[in-house]
Write an enzyme that holds these catalytic residues in place. Structure first.
Site, PDB file in Angstrom:
ATOM      1  N   SER A   1       0.799  -1.231   0.000  1.00 15.02           N
ATOM      2  CA  SER A   1       0.000   0.000   0.000  1.00 15.02           C
ATOM      3  C   SER A   1       0.826   1.273   0.000  1.00 15.02           C
ATOM      4  O   SER A   1       0.301   2.347  -0.284  1.00 15.02           O
ATOM      5  CB  SER A   1      -0.953   0.013   1.194  1.00 15.02           C
ATOM      6  OG  SER A   1      -0.236   0.133   2.408  1.00 15.02           O
TER       7      SER A   1
ATOM      8  N   LYS B   1       0.961   4.613   6.906  1.00 15.23           N
ATOM      9  CA  LYS B   1       0.429   5.434   5.819  1.00 15.23           C
ATOM     10  C   LYS B   1       1.089   6.810   5.869  1.00 15.23           C
ATOM     11  O   LYS B   1       1.813   7.136   6.805  1.00 15.23           O
ATOM     12  CB  LYS B   1      -1.094   5.607   5.943  1.00 15.23           C
ATOM     13  CG  LYS B   1      -1.904   4.323   6.046  1.00 15.23           C
ATOM     14  CD  LYS B   1      -1.967   3.546   4.748  1.00 15.23           C
ATOM     15  CE  LYS B   1      -2.810   2.279   4.904  1.00 15.23           C
ATOM     16  NZ  LYS B   1      -2.735   1.430   3.685  1.00 15.23           N
TER      17      LYS B   1
END
Length: 299
Positions: free
Chosen positions: A85, A155
């Site tokens: 990701s 993230k």
């Protein structure tokens, strides 16, 4: 009987001779085989015998493990990247070092930082959890190995409390009305996706952050959890720390700086307005008090 008596008498007529020691030194009779005791005034005990290395090794290992545990708890911890990701900034299998110290002093995440945070609300539901062996558990406990059991995510912070973040069409991503130039987005991806969940305009609540993966079309980030409390944002107190460097493998070693797009003029207008407004409110009573004193003196 006579021979014995004569021998005894002859012995009384002669002085006792000291016996010769094994090295030719005279030794008083009757002191053979006894160790010489040090005299009361002798202060030199001789060289001390050093400890064996093998006796000191357990102590050294114990100190090293305690230091590693303290470092992991308060300073830096290693984390393993389990997914794609954050490509291409981070690759699956990379090991990153995360700064855990600054949050202890009240520092909050800033736009552009790559952060590790605890799962804020079943974001990892259904994801497989590795089962480490006993050795891996011990090493991860003291911080010598990334933890495999903790449910953490990594993230990029794109907006902080008070910011308005927006995705329309394929992008660009906007923060407080400013377009972001995002060279870190995975090649071939668009800054925003066209699926309904990725079309949004959100004002991030205070004390929370909005996070997105650099692999935009392969990241279940804040966009896909808008139905949860906080509207997809992550509480600041869930943040473990900021990822500073890629430490492993060696050929991937690199720092993780804040991209320059987050430093453009005007992007922090909303965040900066609050301190300025508070300062103005605090200064107003002082100004009024000084004016009243001047008026009193004039009278």
């Amino acid at each position: 009987m006579g021979d014995v008596a004569v021998g005894a008498q002859e012995g009384h007529g002669e002085a006792e001779r000291p016996q010769q020691g094994p090295e030719g030194l005279d030794r008083p009779q009757g002191t053979e085989g006894t160790a010489t005791e040090p005299e009361a005034g002798d202060s030199d005990p001789g060289p001390k015998k050093q400890r064996s290395f093998w006796k000191e090794l357990p102590l050294l290992i114990g100190i090293a493990l305690i230091l590693a545990l303290l470092i992991k708890t308060f300073l830096v911890q290693a984390f393993s990247i389990p997914s794609d990701s954050m490509q291409n900034t981070l690759q699956r299998g990379d090991r990153v070092l995360v700064d855990k110290l600054t949050p202890w002093f009240g520092s909050e995440p800033e736009r552009g930082e790559v952060v590790v945070f605890h799962d804020p609300g079943n974001w990892l539901q259904g994801e497989p959890t590795p089962q480490p062996n006993a050795v891996q558990k011990v090493l991860s406990f003291v911080g010598l190995m990334p933890s495999a059991e903790e449910k953490d995510l990594i993230k990029r912070v794109v907006a902080v409390g008070g910011d308005t973040v927006e995705c329309k069409g394929t992008g660009p991503l906007k923060v407080n009305g400013k377009d972001l130039n995002e060279p870190y987005v995975f090649a071939g991806n668009t800054p925003c996706s066209t699926d309904p969940e990725s079309q949004f305009k959100v004002t991030v609540p205070k004390g929370r952050i909005w996070v997105m993966g650099d692999h935009r079309q392969n990241s279940a980030d804040s966009r896909y959890h808008q139905e949860q409390p906080g509207g997809g944002s992550v509480p600041v107190d869930k943040v473990v720390g900021r990822a500073l460097v890629i430490a492993w493998p060696v050929n991937r070693w690199d720092t993780l700086p804040v991209p320059s797009t987050f430093g453009q003029s005007g992007i922090g207008t909303v965040a900066a307005a609050a301190p300025a407004a508070l300062g103005l409110l605090g200064a107003a009573p002082i100004v009024l008090l000084r004016r009243r004193r001047r008026s009193t003196r004039a009278l």
